[in-house]
Design a protein around this motif. Structure first.
Motif, PDB file in Angstrom:
ATOM      1  N   MET A   1      -6.829  74.257  63.641  1.00  0.00           N
ATOM      2  CA  MET A   1      -8.285  74.262  63.603  1.00  0.00           C
ATOM      3  C   MET A   1      -8.796  75.400  62.735  1.00  0.00           C
ATOM      4  O   MET A   1      -8.274  76.512  62.753  1.00  0.00           O
ATOM      5  CB  MET A   1      -8.847  74.396  65.017  1.00  0.00           C
TER       6      MET A   1
ATOM      7  N   GLU B   1     -12.496  77.096  62.063  1.00  0.00           N
ATOM      8  CA  GLU B   1     -13.870  77.104  62.562  1.00  0.00           C
ATOM      9  C   GLU B   1     -14.705  78.152  61.831  1.00  0.00           C
ATOM     10  O   GLU B   1     -14.182  79.034  61.137  1.00  0.00           O
ATOM     11  CB  GLU B   1     -13.876  77.380  64.064  1.00  0.00           C
ATOM     12  N   ALA B   2     -15.997  78.043  62.054  1.00  0.00           N
ATOM     13  CA  ALA B   2     -16.929  78.956  61.393  1.00  0.00           C
ATOM     14  C   ALA B   2     -16.637  80.405  61.758  1.00  0.00           C
ATOM     15  O   ALA B   2     -16.780  81.310  60.925  1.00  0.00           O
ATOM     16  CB  ALA B   2     -18.368  78.592  61.769  1.00  0.00           C
TER      17      ALA B   2
ATOM     18  N   LYS C   1     -16.832  83.449  58.802  1.00  0.00           N
ATOM     19  CA  LYS C   1     -18.152  84.011  58.531  1.00  0.00           C
ATOM     20  C   LYS C   1     -18.129  85.465  58.056  1.00  0.00           C
ATOM     21  O   LYS C   1     -19.093  85.936  57.466  1.00  0.00           O
ATOM     22  CB  LYS C   1     -19.046  83.871  59.753  1.00  0.00           C
TER      23      LYS C   1
ATOM     24  N   SER D   1      -9.613  69.066  59.638  1.00  0.00           N
ATOM     25  CA  SER D   1     -10.935  69.080  59.025  1.00  0.00           C
ATOM     26  C   SER D   1     -11.235  70.451  58.447  1.00  0.00           C
ATOM     27  O   SER D   1     -10.571  71.436  58.765  1.00  0.00           O
ATOM     28  CB  SER D   1     -12.012  68.697  60.053  1.00  0.00           C
TER      29      SER D   1
ATOM     30  N   PRO E   1     -14.625  72.943  58.004  1.00  0.00           N
ATOM     31  CA  PRO E   1     -16.022  73.053  58.443  1.00  0.00           C
ATOM     32  C   PRO E   1     -16.970  73.246  57.256  1.00  0.00           C
ATOM     33  O   PRO E   1     -16.581  73.754  56.200  1.00  0.00           O
ATOM     34  CB  PRO E   1     -16.007  74.297  59.339  1.00  0.00           C
ATOM     35  N   ASP E   2     -18.222  72.849  57.463  1.00  0.00           N
ATOM     36  CA  ASP E   2     -19.240  73.054  56.430  1.00  0.00           C
ATOM     37  C   ASP E   2     -19.401  74.531  56.106  1.00  0.00           C
ATOM     38  O   ASP E   2     -19.826  74.887  54.994  1.00  0.00           O
ATOM     39  CB  ASP E   2     -20.590  72.489  56.897  1.00  0.00           C
ATOM     40  N   GLU E   3     -19.058  75.391  57.057  1.00  0.00           N
ATOM     41  CA  GLU E   3     -19.225  76.830  56.853  1.00  0.00           C
ATOM     42  C   GLU E   3     -18.290  77.388  55.787  1.00  0.00           C
ATOM     43  O   GLU E   3     -18.357  78.574  55.454  1.00  0.00           O
ATOM     44  CB  GLU E   3     -19.009  77.573  58.168  1.00  0.00           C
TER      45      GLU E   3
ATOM     46  N   PRO F   1     -16.062  68.363  53.460  1.00  0.00           N
ATOM     47  CA  PRO F   1     -17.527  68.485  53.403  1.00  0.00           C
ATOM     48  C   PRO F   1     -17.981  68.490  51.947  1.00  0.00           C
ATOM     49  O   PRO F   1     -17.411  69.189  51.112  1.00  0.00           O
ATOM     50  CB  PRO F   1     -17.791  69.834  54.094  1.00  0.00           C
TER      51      PRO F   1
END
Length: 563
Positions: A279, A281-282, A286, A303, A305-307, A328
Motif C-alpha cells: 500500500m 498512501e498519502a 506528503k 494502486s 494515490p492521487d497525492e 491517477p
C-alpha cells in the motif's frame, strides 16, 4: 625534530643497518627513494605475500644511496626528507601484517584492500594520525579493540569481509565520517552506533540485519544510509528524525509498509524496490517535498494515490513489476524525466503508449484529465442502459456490413435488445471494446453443441473490458476468425492450446442471439493473423514476445503445450 634525531630516538642501531637488503626486486630502490621525497608509497598488485622490512623501516634505516655518496646535493639530503604518510599495499597476497606497522606513525592513509588478511595487528593503535583505513575485500572475522584508538579516523572501509559483530568501543571513533560495513555477516547494529555523531555516510547493505536501532536518529549529520539486501521487516519510526538524510536505500528487504518521513524534508532519493509493500498512501508521501527519485519496483502495490502529485520535485519514478491496474491521471502533471511501468496489469494505458516512453505516457495522462472526467463516464454508463435499442445498435451495419458494434458504452453487460437486434443475420465482426464486461452471462454457462460450430466470425474486438478467461477448445470450429483483440482485460493466463487449435471445416450456420457473447471468451484457430493481448496482467508471454507479433506469440504458446 630532524630526521637524524628521530632515527636515533627510535632505533639506535639504525645507522649501522643497510637498507634494501630484504627488498630484492619486489620494491625497487628508485620507488623507495621517491617515497622518501613524496611521503607516498604504492606497492599495489606486486604479488607480495609479506611486506618487506625495508618498507616498514623506510623512516628508520639510512637509505642505501647514503652509503654510496660522500657529498649530497639539496635533493639528496635524506635526513631532511619526509616521513611516509600514505601506504598502498592493496591487491597482493598478504595474510598478515606484523607489529612493525608501528614504525610508520606518520601514516594518514593505509590501503590494504584485496588481500587475504584474517586479522589486524594490535600495533595498529600506534597509527594515531591515520585518517583513512581501507581493509575491504579481506577475510577479517573480528576487529581488534585497538582500532578504537584511531581517534582521527575519518574513513573506514571494511566491506566484503567476514565480520559477525562490531567491536566494543567502536563509538569512540567520533571523527568517523564514512563507514562501509557492507557484505559482511552482521546480524545486529549496536545502539552505541548513535554516538558516531560525525558520520555522513553509512553502508550496511548485504548483511543479515533484521532491525535497526531506534537510536540511529541521533546521527544528525548522516546523509547517506544504505541498508539494501538485509532481512528488515520494519523501519523504526525514529528514522524520520534524521533531519539531514538525503539518500535512503532499503531495497531487497522484507518491508511490508513504506516508512513515514515527517521530518525528512531533505530526502532526495528513496529506494524501496524488491520488498513486499502492498500500500502507498498519502501519509507516506506528503512530507517528501524534496524527493527526486522514488524506487518502488518489484513490490505488491495495487494502486497509486492521487497525492502522488504532491511530489512536485520528483524526476524518476519506478513502479515496474507491481499489481497496479490503473494510474491517477493527475500523475501526468508531474515533471518526470523517467517513469517505469513495465510488468503491471495496466488497463488504462495501452502498451504502445508505454513503449513510446515517459513523455508520451505523461502526455496521455494529461489528456485524460480533460477527456475522461468522472461525470462523463458516469453519464455514459447511464445512457448506455437507458436509451432504446434503436439508438444502441446500428441495424444498417448489421445487415449491410455484417458488423455488430456495441463499443465504448461503459456497460457491465450486453442488454438482450442488442442480441435481438441481430435476429437471424449473419455477422462477421463484433466489437464490444471499451466496456466493463467482466463475466459471461449466466444463460451462456451451458451451451448446445451447435454454438461451437459458428465459424462465420472473422473479427472479435473486446478490448478494454474485464474479461478474465478464454477457452481455446471452443474456437476449433471458427476457421474464418482472423482478428482477435483482447487488449486491456483481466486475463491472468493465456492457455498454450491457443497456439495449436485445429481447423474443422463445417457448413455455415446463421447467427443466433445467444451466440455473440460466447465468442468473446474463446480463442483462435490457426487462421488468426492478428492476436492482440497487450495490457493484461498475465506474466507470460513476456512483453518481448508480444512485441514480435502474432506469429511469435502463437509459436511461443505451441512450444508450451505439455507433451
Amino acid at each position: 625534530m630532524s630526521r637524524l634525531k628521530r632515527i636515533a630516538g627510535q632505533d639506535p642501531r639504525a645507522g649501522f643497518k643497510a637498507a634494501g637488503r630484504d627488498c630484492g626486486t619486489s620494491v625497487p630502490q628508485g620507488l623507495l627513494k621517491a617515497a622518501r621525497k613524496s611521503g607516498q608509497l604504492n606497492l599495489s598488485g606486486r604479488n607480495l605475500s609479506e611486506v618487506p622490512q625495508c618498507v616498514w623501516r623506510i623512516n628508520v634505516d639510512i637509505p642505501e644511496e647514503a652509503n654510496q655518496n660522500l657529498s649530497f646535493g639539496a635533493t639528496e639530503r635524506w635526513w631532511e626528507q619526509t616521513d611516509l604518510t600514505k601506504l598502498i599495499i592493496s591487491n597482493n597476497k598478504l595474510q598478515s601484517l606484523t607489529d612493525d606497522l608501528r614504525l610508520l606513525p606518520a601514516l594518514t592513509v593505509l590501503d590494504i584492500h584485496d588481500n587475504q588478511l584474517t586479522s589486524l595487528p594490535s600495533a595498529i593503535r600506534e597509527l594515531e594520525n591515520l585518517q583513512k583505513l581501507n581493509v575491504s575485500h579481506n577475510k577479517l572475522k573480528i576487529l581488534p579493540e585497538e582500532i578504537t584508538n584511531l581517534r582521527n579516523l575519518k574513513c573506514l572501509y571494511l566491506q566484503h569481509n567476514e565480520l559477525t559483530c562490531i567491536s566494543e568501543g567502536f563509538e569512540q571513533l567520533s571523527n568517523l565520517e564514512d563507514l562501509d560495513l557492507s557484505n559482511n555477516r552482521l546480524t545486529t547494529v549496536p545502539a552505541s552506533f548513535s554516538s558516531l555523531s560525525s558520520l555522513v555516510r553509512l553502508n550496511l547493505s548485504s548483511n543479515q540485519l533484521k532491525s535497526l536501532p531506534a537510536e540511529i536518529n541521533r546521527m544528525k549529520r548522516l546523509k547517506h544510509l544504505d541498508c539494501n539486501s538485509n532481512l528488515l521487516e520494519t523501519i523504526p519510526p525514529e528514522l524520520a528524525g534524521m533531519e539531514s538524510l538525503e539518500l535512503l536505500y532499503l531495497r531487497r528487504n522484507k518491508l511490508r509498509f513504506l516508512p513515514e518521513f515527517p521530518s525528512c524534508s531533505l530526502l532526495k532519493e528513496l529506494h524501496v524496490g524488491e520488498n513486499q509493500i502492498e500500500m502507498l498512501e498519502a501519509e507516506h508521501l506528503k512530507h517528501l517535498n524534496s524527493i527526486l527519485v522514488l524506487d518502488l519496483r518489484d513490490n505488491k502495490l495495487k494502486s497509486v494515490p492521487d497525492e502522488i502529485t504532491l511530489l512536485q520535485s520528483l524526476e524518476r519514478l519506478d513502479l515496474s513489476n507491481n499489481d497496479i491496474s490503473s494510474l491517477p491521471y493527475s500523475l501526468g502533471n508531474l515533471h518526470l524525466k523517467f517513469l517505469a511501468l513495465e510488468g503491471n496489469p495496466l488497463r488504462t494505458i495501452r502498451r504502445e503508449i508505454i513503449n513510446k516512453g515517459t513523455q508520451e505516457v505523461l502526455k496521455y495522462l494529461r489528456s485524460k484529465i480533460k477527456d475522461d472526467g468522472p461525470s462523463q463516464s458516469e453519464s455514459a454508463a447511464e445512457t448506455a442502459m437507458t436509451l432504446p435499442s434503436e439508438s444502441r445498435v446500428n441495424i444498417h451495419a448489421i445487415i449491410t456490413l455484417k458488423i455488430l458494434d456495441y463499443s465504448d458504452k461503459q456497460a457491465t453487460l450486453i442488454p438482450d435488445e442488442v442480441f435481438n437486434a441481430v435476429k437471424s443475420n449473419i455477422i462477421t465482426s463484433i466489437n464490444f471494446s471499451k466496456n466493463q464486461l467482466c463475466e459471461i452471462p449466466k444463460r451462456f454457462k451451458m451451451l448446445p453443441e451447435v454454438l461451437y460450430r459458428i465459424f462465420t466470425l472473422e473479427t472479435i474486438l473486446i478490448s478494454n473490458n474485464q474479461v478474465g478467461s478464454v477457452d481455446p477448445q471452443k474456437m476449433k470450429m471458427m476457421e474464418n476468425l482472423t482478428t482477435l483483440d483482447l487488449q486491456n482485460n483481466d486475463l491472468l493466463q493465456i492457455p498454450p492450446e491457443l497456439g495449436n487449435c485445429v481447423n474443422l471445416r463445417l457448413p455455415p450456420f446463421h447467427f443466433e442471439p445467444s451466440i455473440v457473447f460466447l465468442t468473446l471468451y474463446i480463442c483462435c484457430s490457426l487462421s488468426i493473423r492478428t492476436l492482440l493481448l497487450d495490457g493484461n496482467p498475465f506474466r507470460v508471454p513476456r512483453a518481448a514476445i508480444l512485441i514480435k507479433g502474432t506469429a511469435a506469440i502463437l509459436e511461443y504458446l505451441r512450444d508450451r503445450i505439455p507433451t
